[in-house]
Design an enzyme around this catalytic site. Structure first.
Site, PDB file in Angstrom:
ATOM      1  CG  ASN A 116     -12.192 -29.683 -28.422  1.00  0.00           C
ATOM      2  OD1 ASN A 116     -11.957 -28.677 -29.103  1.00  0.00           O
ATOM      3  ND2 ASN A 116     -13.335 -29.859 -27.769  1.00  0.00           N
ATOM      4  CG  PHE A 120     -14.478 -22.627 -34.106  1.00  0.00           C
ATOM      5  CD1 PHE A 120     -14.977 -23.676 -33.354  1.00  0.00           C
ATOM      6  CD2 PHE A 120     -15.029 -21.365 -33.910  1.00  0.00           C
ATOM      7  CE1 PHE A 120     -15.995 -23.478 -32.421  1.00  0.00           C
ATOM      8  CE2 PHE A 120     -16.048 -21.149 -32.994  1.00  0.00           C
ATOM      9  CZ  PHE A 120     -16.521 -22.207 -32.249  1.00  0.00           C
ATOM     10  CB  SER A 181     -16.228 -23.123 -28.791  1.00  0.00           C
ATOM     11  OG  SER A 181     -14.893 -23.608 -28.723  1.00  0.00           O
ATOM     12  CG  ASN A 183     -11.224 -24.892 -27.352  1.00  0.00           C
ATOM     13  OD1 ASN A 183     -10.598 -24.849 -26.303  1.00  0.00           O
ATOM     14  ND2 ASN A 183     -12.009 -25.903 -27.679  1.00  0.00           N
ATOM     15  CB  THR A 184     -12.962 -18.992 -30.619  1.00  0.00           C
ATOM     16  OG1 THR A 184     -12.857 -20.075 -31.548  1.00  0.00           O
ATOM     17  CG2 THR A 184     -12.830 -17.671 -31.365  1.00  0.00           C
ATOM     18  CE  LYS A 214     -22.957 -27.587 -28.596  1.00  0.00           C
ATOM     19  NZ  LYS A 214     -22.299 -28.538 -29.525  1.00  0.00           N
ATOM     20  CG  ASN A 243     -19.729 -26.048 -26.905  1.00  0.00           C
ATOM     21  OD1 ASN A 243     -18.896 -26.946 -27.017  1.00  0.00           O
ATOM     22  ND2 ASN A 243     -19.906 -25.139 -27.847  1.00  0.00           N
TER      23      ASN A 243
END
Length: 356
Positions: A116, A120, A181, A183-184, A214, A243
């Site tokens: 993915n 967010f 994450s 993805n940011t 996390k 994660n």
């Protein structure tokens, strides 16, 4: 039945389309009088032997749903009814944001993995807070996972996390600071101790809820140690490990397919060994002074068993449900109870941390 449905239908439909359709069904479960109660009655873990204690709370079973599935607290009660011991909502951001452009959610079926780059997508912490406030807290234990709003610059990240905390924390059973994450842009930079200390300190001062951080599986071992030491220093309640990963090592899927899907975080079976390794390292570093929540590559009751034995108190999964179907959490807890009996143990509390 689910395996046949997945093989012949679901895998041919875009992953995010299936995700949205699932939420339509979950909201129906929540809306039909008595249906959520009936499903919970049939599927939720009920044996005292499966109960585990963490943060002063009793979890009916060790397996929970990881953050990423119910991002806006739209169906957490229905999800809990299907057999999860807890549901972690989010990742929630202080401001509403659309996330990354679609397509951004993919399956690697041969690897039993999910990729993915959602970024967010969130309706915002205020809306999530309204939904959480309205729910019946007797329906299940809920964690809330908070992350940085994409447009917020790094030097304003602390205030951004604090705002989310103020909007949602009082409706949660525990709170998670997500700095892991991929993805940011720039988010993982916040895992460095110098940047993480003021962030976690500010959030901790804002809430009296149990607080966890996390972390990513891609951290070097010495950085895992540093975060663990910081969590102890600040008096955090736990660490969630791990994660998604940016690694593409040892995949069964073709290189061409993986490259075609592009960037993003990988979850599921390929993460199993690294997630377990990080858990064992954390356990060796902190002992039982922190609650450790293990995530990554959990597919079977044996996987949950191994995590509990290695020092986790709670275990979470996401991809396992994608490939296992809606009855999957019920089966995991059922099989855990059977293994308890076969091993001659009275409860999972007797198992936790045996390897340490």
């Amino acid at each position: 039945m689910y395996r046949l449905l997945f093989t012949h239908v679901l895998r041919r439909v875009p992953a995010e389309t299936v995700h949205h359709a699932t939420f339509v069904l979950l909201r129906i479960v929540g809306a039909v009088p008595g249906l959520r109660w009936l499903i919970h009655r049939l599927l939720a873990p009920r044996s005292p032997a499966l109960q585990v204690r963490a943060f002063g709370l009793t979890f009916p079973g060790p397996l929970g749903l990881a953050a990423g599935f119910d991002k806006d607290a739209m169906a957490c009660d229905a999800l809990a009814a299907f057999g999860f011991g807890h549901v972690e909502v989010g990742t929630v951001t202080s401001r509403a944001q659309p996330g990354n452009p679609k397509p951004r959610l993919f399956r690697l079926v041969e690897d039993q993995a999910v990729l993915n780059r959602m970024g967010f997508p969130s309706q915002g912490a205020a809306k999530a807070g309204v939904r959480l406030r309205a729910r019946n807290r007797a329906h299940g234990l809920i964690g809330v996972n908070i992350g940085k709003t994409k447009i917020v610059p790094e030097d304003e990240a602390v205030a951004d996390y604090v705002l989310s905390t103020k909007l949602v924390a009082r409706f949660a059973d525990y709170l998670v600071v997500n700095v892991s994450s991929p993805n940011t842009p720039g988010l993982r930079d916040l895992q460095s101790v110098a940047k993480l200390r003021p962030l976690l300190s500010a959030v901790k001062e804002t809430t009296d809820r149990p607080l966890l951080v996390k972390i990513a599986p891609d951290l070097a071992d010495e950085d895992v140690d540093a975060v663990a030491d910081l969590a102890l220093e600040l008096g955090l309640d736990g660490v969630i490990a791990t994660n998604t990963t940016i690694s593409r090592a040892n995949l069964k899927s073709s290189t061409e397919e993986v490259e075609r899907l592009g960037a993003g975080g990988l979850s599921g079976a390929p993460l199993k060994q690294r997630s377990l390794d990080v858990l064992r390292r954390l356990r060796g570093r902190v002992g039982d002074r922190l609650v450790l929540v293990s995530v990554g590559g959990v597919e079977t009751a044996d996987d949950v068993w191994d995590r509990l034995k290695a020092g986790a108190t709670l275990v979470q999964a996401y991809s396992g449900m994608i490939y296992g179907g809606p009855l999957w959490p019920h089966r995991i807890h059922r099989d855990l109870e059977r293994r308890l009996r076969s091993e001659g143990l009275k409860s999972l509390q007797d198992l936790i941390g045996q390897d340490s």
